[in-house]
Design a protein around this motif. Structure first.
Motif, PDB file in Angstrom:
ATOM      1  N   CYS A 147       0.830  -1.212   0.000  1.00  0.00           N
ATOM      2  CA  CYS A 147       0.000   0.000   0.000  1.00  0.00           C
ATOM      3  C   CYS A 147       0.865   1.263   0.000  1.00  0.00           C
ATOM      4  CB  CYS A 147      -0.951  -0.004   1.199  1.00  0.00           C
ATOM      5  SG  CYS A 147      -2.360   1.116   1.015  1.00  0.00           S
ATOM      6  N   ASP A 148       1.865   1.292  -0.887  1.00  0.00           N
ATOM      7  CA  ASP A 148       2.688   2.490  -1.015  1.00  0.00           C
ATOM      8  C   ASP A 148       1.943   3.521  -1.856  1.00  0.00           C
ATOM      9  OD1 ASP A 148       2.812   1.409  -3.529  1.00  0.00           O
ATOM     10  OD2 ASP A 148       4.966   1.042  -3.521  1.00  0.00           O
ATOM     11  N   LEU A 149       2.613   4.612  -2.168  1.00  0.00           N
ATOM     12  CA  LEU A 149       1.948   5.692  -2.895  1.00  0.00           C
ATOM     13  C   LEU A 149       1.476   5.230  -4.266  1.00  0.00           C
ATOM     14  CD1 LEU A 149       1.155   8.697  -2.885  1.00  0.00           C
ATOM     15  CD2 LEU A 149       3.384   9.190  -3.923  1.00  0.00           C
ATOM     16  N   THR A 156      -1.637   3.027  -3.898  1.00  0.00           N
ATOM     17  CA  THR A 156      -2.798   3.797  -3.443  1.00  0.00           C
ATOM     18  C   THR A 156      -3.365   4.674  -4.547  1.00  0.00           C
ATOM     19  OG1 THR A 156      -1.996   3.819  -1.160  1.00  0.00           O
ATOM     20  CG2 THR A 156      -3.575   5.530  -1.785  1.00  0.00           C
ATOM     21  N   ARG A 192       2.288   5.282   6.169  1.00  0.00           N
ATOM     22  CA  ARG A 192       2.592   5.619   4.763  1.00  0.00           C
ATOM     23  C   ARG A 192       2.683   7.137   4.653  1.00  0.00           C
ATOM     24  NH1 ARG A 192       1.569   0.480   6.306  1.00  0.00           N
ATOM     25  NH2 ARG A 192       1.774  -0.969   4.563  1.00  0.00           N
ATOM     26  N   THR A 200       2.249   9.044   1.379  1.00  0.00           N
ATOM     27  CA  THR A 200       0.877   8.977   0.878  1.00  0.00           C
ATOM     28  C   THR A 200      -0.028   9.929   1.651  1.00  0.00           C
ATOM     29  OG1 THR A 200       1.233   6.663   0.279  1.00  0.00           O
ATOM     30  CG2 THR A 200      -1.043   7.438   0.379  1.00  0.00           C
ATOM     31  N   LYS A 220       8.414  10.989   2.810  1.00  0.00           N
ATOM     32  CA  LYS A 220       8.592   9.535   2.895  1.00  0.00           C
ATOM     33  C   LYS A 220       9.420   9.136   4.108  1.00  0.00           C
ATOM     34  CE  LYS A 220      10.070   5.618   0.028  1.00  0.00           C
ATOM     35  NZ  LYS A 220      10.578   5.225  -1.315  1.00  0.00           N
ATOM     36  N   LYS A 252       7.004   0.998  10.815  1.00  0.00           N
ATOM     37  CA  LYS A 252       6.991   1.648   9.501  1.00  0.00           C
ATOM     38  C   LYS A 252       7.799   0.881   8.461  1.00  0.00           C
ATOM     39  CE  LYS A 252       8.206   5.932   7.092  1.00  0.00           C
ATOM     40  NZ  LYS A 252       7.054   5.883   6.177  1.00  0.00           N
ATOM     41  N   ASP A 253       8.987   0.453   8.815  1.00  0.00           N
ATOM     42  CA  ASP A 253       9.827  -0.277   7.860  1.00  0.00           C
ATOM     43  C   ASP A 253      10.211  -1.624   8.465  1.00  0.00           C
ATOM     44  OD1 ASP A 253      11.162  -0.797   5.558  1.00  0.00           O
ATOM     45  OD2 ASP A 253      12.886   0.461   5.980  1.00  0.00           O
TER      46      ASP A 253
END
Length: 276
Positions: free
Chosen positions: A38-40, A43, A78, A81, A234, A248-249
């Protein structure tokens, strides 16, 4: 007995007609869904393609819904995003997340059609939904074939948003609006590292789509400004809690005996002259 049997047959026929009528009244739910990261790119591709399908579909009773393939609680992670959507005036409250829609229930009811963007293979947990997939739009090589009833677009470009832009550009004039153009423009620039050949991601089609968006909407911000803002967002964890920063990562490795979670935390390092 004959009269009774005749009445039963008539009653059964009436029941079947009522069921068929109810099915005709049902509204098909056409979900456009990106991948589990669901990254930019995932999305925006889902949002833009669902918007395009809603504007151009010949099916009057279909509802086209973009679904973000994560729980709502994870959306804050994200950061690029959330930044772009906030900058463009799209509130998170208007989005639909995976834990807010029962795709399995819709499929069992015969109401679901599913378009996959930025991926083309569903995880094993979603294997039952494979029958509902009617279209795939991805920029990675195909790992499996789809049936004849599924429309497949798999092209080696830098961003799935490029394929969505091409699709919209080939559609009726006037469908592409300023908001959709801005979302696609920023996504392609971030995914393709500001169209830098040195990064090894950009293709001529990515460049052509960015140019097309800028030609149609000259008021779009400069490429460098868009890329720098998204790149900064980001890696911006200033608004996250400690738990969110750890998630997050997060990378997880597992075996039969061990589950190992590894988190990356972004911090600025200051180098002091003469320091040890």
């Amino acid at each position: 007995r004959r009269i009774y049997g005749l009445r039963r047959r008539r009653k059964n026929r009436r029941s079947k007609r009522r069921r068929r009528k109810r099915r005709r009244k049902r509204r098909e739910i056409h979900v456009v869904m990106g991948n589990e990261a669901c990254d930019l790119d995932s999305t925006v591709s889902a949002l833009a393609l669902a918007y395009f399908l809603a504007k151009t579909s010949p099916a009057p009773k279909a509802a086209f819904i973009p679904v973000l393939n994560i729980p709502r609680a994870e959306f804050a992670l994200r950061t690029e995003t959330t930044f772009l959507l906030r900058e463009r005036g799209l509130p998170a409250a208007s989005l639909i997340f995976r834990d807010e829609i029962d795709l399995g229930g819709l499929h069992r009811a015969g109401l679901l059609s599913l378009t996959l963007v930025d991926h083309h293979v569903l995880p094993s947990a979603d294997a039952a939904l494979e029958e509902a997939v009617v279209e795939v739009l991805d920029h990675r090589p195909l790992e499996r074939d789809r049936g004849a009833g599924c429309r497949v677009t798999a092209e080696p470009v830098g961003s799935c948003a490029t394929l969505v832009t091409e699709r919209i550009a080939q559609g009726p004039p006037g469908v592409l609006d300023r908001l959709t153009a801005a979302l696609l423009h920023g996504t392609i620039l971030l995914d393709c590292v500001n169209l830098s050949p040195a990064a090894g991601k950009v293709t001529p089609r990515d460049v052509a789509c960015v140019s097309l968006l800028e030609e149609r909407f000259p008021e779009l911000p400069a490429r460098d400004a868009v890329f720098q803002a998204l790149q900064a967002a980001k890696f911006d964890v200033s608004g996250l809690t400690t738990e969110q920063m750890l998630r997050k990562d997060l990378k997880v490795l597992s075996s039969d005996e061990l589950v190992l979670a590894i988190s990356a935390i972004y911090v600025d390092l200051e180098v002091r002259p003469g320091g040890n």
